[in-house]
Design an enzyme around this catalytic site. Structure first.
Site, mmCIF file in Angstrom:
data_model
loop_
_atom_site.group_PDB
_atom_site.id
_atom_site.type_symbol
_atom_site.label_atom_id
_atom_site.label_comp_id
_atom_site.label_asym_id
_atom_site.label_seq_id
_atom_site.Cartn_x
_atom_site.Cartn_y
_atom_site.Cartn_z
ATOM 1 N N LYS A 22 23.035 38.523 40.306
ATOM 2 C CA LYS A 22 21.768 38.189 39.623
ATOM 3 C C LYS A 22 20.568 38.546 40.507
ATOM 4 C CE LYS A 22 19.930 33.830 39.718
ATOM 5 N NZ LYS A 22 18.515 33.885 40.083
ATOM 6 N N ASN A 23 20.637 38.131 41.769
ATOM 7 C CA ASN A 23 19.466 38.321 42.624
ATOM 8 C C ASN A 23 19.269 39.768 43.069
ATOM 9 O OD1 ASN A 23 18.946 35.659 42.336
ATOM 10 N ND2 ASN A 23 19.518 35.062 44.426
ATOM 11 N N ARG A 93 11.090 32.497 37.826
ATOM 12 C CA ARG A 93 10.260 32.844 38.969
ATOM 13 C C ARG A 93 10.370 34.338 39.336
ATOM 14 N NH1 ARG A 93 7.547 31.142 43.511
ATOM 15 N NH2 ARG A 93 8.010 32.382 45.325
ATOM 16 N N CYS A 117 13.506 27.450 38.808
ATOM 17 C CA CYS A 117 14.046 26.184 39.292
ATOM 18 C C CYS A 117 12.982 25.416 40.063
ATOM 19 C CB CYS A 117 15.211 26.455 40.236
ATOM 20 S SG CYS A 117 16.689 27.054 39.439
ATOM 21 N N ARG A 122 7.218 26.702 46.135
ATOM 22 C CA ARG A 122 7.451 28.138 45.994
ATOM 23 C C ARG A 122 6.158 28.933 45.777
ATOM 24 N NH1 ARG A 122 13.147 28.884 42.884
ATOM 25 N NH2 ARG A 122 13.301 30.711 44.193
ATOM 26 N N PRO A 123 5.310 28.958 46.791
ATOM 27 C CA PRO A 123 4.065 29.719 46.673
ATOM 28 C C PRO A 123 4.313 31.235 46.664
ATOM 29 C CG PRO A 123 4.317 28.844 48.894
ATOM 30 C CD PRO A 123 5.473 28.325 48.107
ATOM 31 N N ILE A 124 3.256 31.997 46.404
ATOM 32 C CA ILE A 124 3.394 33.462 46.378
ATOM 33 C C ILE A 124 2.412 34.116 47.349
ATOM 34 C CG2 ILE A 124 4.340 33.767 44.041
ATOM 35 C CD1 ILE A 124 1.293 34.199 43.255
ATOM 36 N N LEU A 126 2.668 35.084 50.362
ATOM 37 C CA LEU A 126 3.146 36.213 51.168
ATOM 38 C C LEU A 126 3.194 37.506 50.350
ATOM 39 C CD1 LEU A 126 5.969 34.306 53.073
ATOM 40 C CD2 LEU A 126 3.706 34.940 53.933
ATOM 41 N N ASP A 308 21.417 28.890 48.535
ATOM 42 C CA ASP A 308 21.965 28.819 47.180
ATOM 43 C C ASP A 308 23.387 28.239 47.135
ATOM 44 O OD1 ASP A 308 19.646 29.772 46.138
ATOM 45 O OD2 ASP A 308 20.362 31.802 45.743
ATOM 46 N N VAL A 330 15.203 26.181 54.054
ATOM 47 C CA VAL A 330 14.545 27.258 53.303
ATOM 48 C C VAL A 330 13.606 26.705 52.228
ATOM 49 C CG1 VAL A 330 14.905 29.316 51.872
ATOM 50 C CG2 VAL A 330 16.455 28.830 53.784
ATOM 51 N N ARG A 400 21.526 30.469 33.208
ATOM 52 C CA ARG A 400 20.555 31.456 33.695
ATOM 53 C C ARG A 400 21.197 32.407 34.698
ATOM 54 N NH1 ARG A 400 16.607 28.921 37.150
ATOM 55 N NH2 ARG A 400 16.560 31.082 37.774
HETATM 56 C C1 UD1 Z 1 15.239 34.290 46.335
HETATM 57 C C2 UD1 Z 1 16.406 34.076 45.410
HETATM 58 C C3 UD1 Z 1 16.846 32.617 45.409
HETATM 59 C C4 UD1 Z 1 17.113 32.157 46.827
HETATM 60 C C5 UD1 Z 1 15.953 32.468 47.753
HETATM 61 C C6 UD1 Z 1 16.248 32.181 49.208
HETATM 62 C C7 UD1 Z 1 16.023 35.781 43.746
HETATM 63 C C8 UD1 Z 1 15.672 36.109 42.333
HETATM 64 N N1 UD1 Z 1 16.017 34.482 44.067
HETATM 65 O O1 UD1 Z 1 14.159 33.492 45.829
HETATM 66 O O2 UD1 Z 1 18.036 32.505 44.636
HETATM 67 O O3 UD1 Z 1 17.328 30.751 46.839
HETATM 68 O O4 UD1 Z 1 15.605 33.871 47.646
HETATM 69 O O5 UD1 Z 1 17.379 32.853 49.630
HETATM 70 O O6 UD1 Z 1 16.337 36.641 44.529
HETATM 71 N N2 UD1 Z 1 7.555 31.307 50.392
HETATM 72 C C9 UD1 Z 1 6.251 31.149 50.774
HETATM 73 N N3 UD1 Z 1 5.342 32.064 50.336
HETATM 74 C C10 UD1 Z 1 5.678 33.118 49.551
HETATM 75 C C11 UD1 Z 1 7.027 33.277 49.173
HETATM 76 C C12 UD1 Z 1 7.954 32.352 49.613
HETATM 77 O O7 UD1 Z 1 5.907 30.197 51.479
HETATM 78 O O8 UD1 Z 1 4.806 33.914 49.202
HETATM 79 C C13 UD1 Z 1 8.569 30.303 50.838
HETATM 80 C C14 UD1 Z 1 9.175 29.566 49.642
HETATM 81 O O9 UD1 Z 1 8.373 28.491 49.255
HETATM 82 C C15 UD1 Z 1 10.499 29.110 50.214
HETATM 83 C C16 UD1 Z 1 10.866 30.243 51.183
HETATM 84 O O10 UD1 Z 1 9.664 30.978 51.405
HETATM 85 O O11 UD1 Z 1 10.350 27.909 50.931
HETATM 86 C C17 UD1 Z 1 11.930 31.181 50.653
HETATM 87 O O12 UD1 Z 1 11.515 31.745 49.451
HETATM 88 P P1 UD1 Z 1 11.882 33.242 49.039
HETATM 89 O O13 UD1 Z 1 12.746 33.849 50.095
HETATM 90 O O14 UD1 Z 1 10.636 33.933 48.660
HETATM 91 O O15 UD1 Z 1 12.755 32.974 47.754
HETATM 92 P P2 UD1 Z 1 12.675 33.730 46.361
HETATM 93 O O16 UD1 Z 1 12.460 35.179 46.568
HETATM 94 O O17 UD1 Z 1 11.801 32.985 45.440
#
Ligand code: UD1
Length: 421
Positions: A22-23, A93, A117, A122-124, A126, A308, A330, A400
């Protein structure tokens, strides 16, 4: 609302085939938007998240077509809008992964704040930091983010990620492949899904080097063409079935698994006394040892222990002899399954991001909630071990991200059924 009814099951036995990840497939589908020709993706799992991504691509004017079971054609000759459909984006997401390709391809991308989830804020930031570094003007409002490339397009840059975010790494790579000049991304995520994305992009004519390490270099190219690619196997699904063998003290042969991708899960299960051996056809996981024992887990970005698999592993740890600790580094809010496991008699306590599991619990079936995708899988595993019936609600989370979940478990002898009421 549909529910799963799970009953104590005999040790699970038999063979299971792991689906495409999936990922991995979600970023690949988004990245297919970068090509002006046809992309064929094989081993696409039949999942709700995949359907949502298809819907988002179509809402952007991209054509998708199922060519047969698990084969998806994506044709992005024309992109008709820069704005992803809110009703779809809010459901997942990973929708945010269209932002990088959309920005690179059309010079502008607007995406509403994603859902998915609820395992943390889960900010964006970065992702947006990366787009800004590549020269985009970024507007970040409460409900949406918009990025606009400068006249003349994005320009390569040196970018350091404060945390190796998987999604940010993917979005920055897909934004940078068509930028002018070179991009160096440091402290990048090293997950196998990043390597799969880089391989896919390179087949399309991109020049991405270093994926799978913490430094990724991207030389921008003028255009990308279509290609054919097969998605890597889902290491989290594989881990879930490894734990199914362990918790039911069963014996399962897992096919279509890449052992390198699941090393931390293998290592931790072996510490507990589970036997894992490679055979010609796949990986055999044997949990029928006399006594399985406790271990400690700390989740980390790859190649560390995957977040996960944290909740499914915790379900297993409630059943072994001796106390274990689980530390989640994480995500900030990924212990919602603790309350559900405690309803079944697990007696887990938490202190911040640390959970203490006493072990040796005789779980009892209860009414529980699948609080997120992986927590849902954890409840199913606990239900297979527990006395009586476990009724799991909000199972749409599980659907999902796991392909033919009930079918695969039932084929191994699990006592699980889906009821609609
Ligand atoms: C992806 C996976 C998810 C997995 C996660 C961590 C997909 C579709 N989903 O999620 O299954 O649990 O990796 O292995 O691939 N963060 C920030 N700022 C940002 C982005 C992230 O602070 O801009 C933080 C998040 O809040 C979190 C951490 O970084 O605490 C990890 O998130 P991230 O690696 O981005 O996970 P996803 O890509 O959302």
């Amino acid at each position: 609302m549909a529910k799963f009814l799970v009953q104590k099951s005999d040790p699970l036995c038999g063979t299971v085939d792991i689906s495409g990840a999936k990922n991995a497939v979600l970023p690949l589908m988004a990245a297919a938007m970068l090509a002006d020709g046809e992309c064929i993706i094989n081993d696409v799992p039949a999942l709700r998240d995949v359907d949502v991504m298809k819907g988002i691509l179509e809402s952007l004017g991209v054509k998708t077509e199922e060519m047969g079971p698990s084969v998806l054609k994506i044709q992005a000759e024309e992109i008709s809008t820069n704005e992803a459909d809110y009703n779809l984006v809010k459901r997942m997401r990973a929708s945010f992964l269209v932002m990088g390709p959309l920005l690179a391809r059309t010079g502008r991308a607007k995406v509403h704040m994603p859902g998915g989830c609820s395992i943390g804020s889960r900010p964006i930031d970065l992702h947006l930091k990366g787009f800004r570094a590549l020269g985009a003007e970024v507007i970040s409002a409460d409900t949406y983010a918009e990025a606009i490339a400068p006249e003349g397009g994005l320009v390569g840059a040196e970018i350091y990620l404060d945390f190796p975010s998987v999604g940010a790494t993917e979005n920055i790579i897909t934004a940078a492949v068509l930028a002018k000049g070179s991009t160096v991304l440091e402290n990048a995520a090293q997950e196998p899904e990043i390597v799969d994305l880089a391989n896919f992009l390179n087949k399309m004519g991109a020049r991405v080097r270093g994926a799978g390490t913490d430094t990724i270099k991207i030389e921008g190219v003028e255009r990308l063409h279509g290609c054919e690619h097969t998605v890597i196997p889902d290491r989290i699904e594989a881990g879930t079935f490894m734990l199914a063998a362990a918790i039911t003290r069963g014996n399962i042969l897992i096919r279509n698994v890449l052992p390198d991708h699941i090393k931390p899960i293998t290592a931790k299960l072996r510490e507990c006394g589970v036997v894992i051996q490679m055979e010609d056809e796949g990986m055999r996981v044997i949990g029928d040892q006399k006594e399985l024992v406790s271990t400690d887990i700390k989740t980390m970005p790859y190649p560390g222990f995957p977040t996960d698999i944290q909740s499914p592993f915790m379900a297993f740890l409630t059943t072994v002899q001796g106390p274990s600790t689980v530390i989640e580094t994480v995500f900030e809010n990924r212990f919602m399954h603790v309350a559900e496991l405690n309803r079944m008699g697990a007696n887990i306590t938490t202190d911040g991001n640390k959970a203490m599991i006493p072990g040796g619990s005789t779980l009892e079936g209860a009414q529980v909630i699948a609080t997120d995708l992986r927590a849902g899988a954890a409840m199913v595993l606990a239900g297979l071990y527990a006395e009586g019936t476990t009724e799991i609600s909000e199972i749409y989370h599980i659907e999902r991200g796991y392909e033919r979940f009930v079918e695969k478990f039932r084929a191994l002898g699990a006592n699980i059924m889906k009821v609609n009421n």
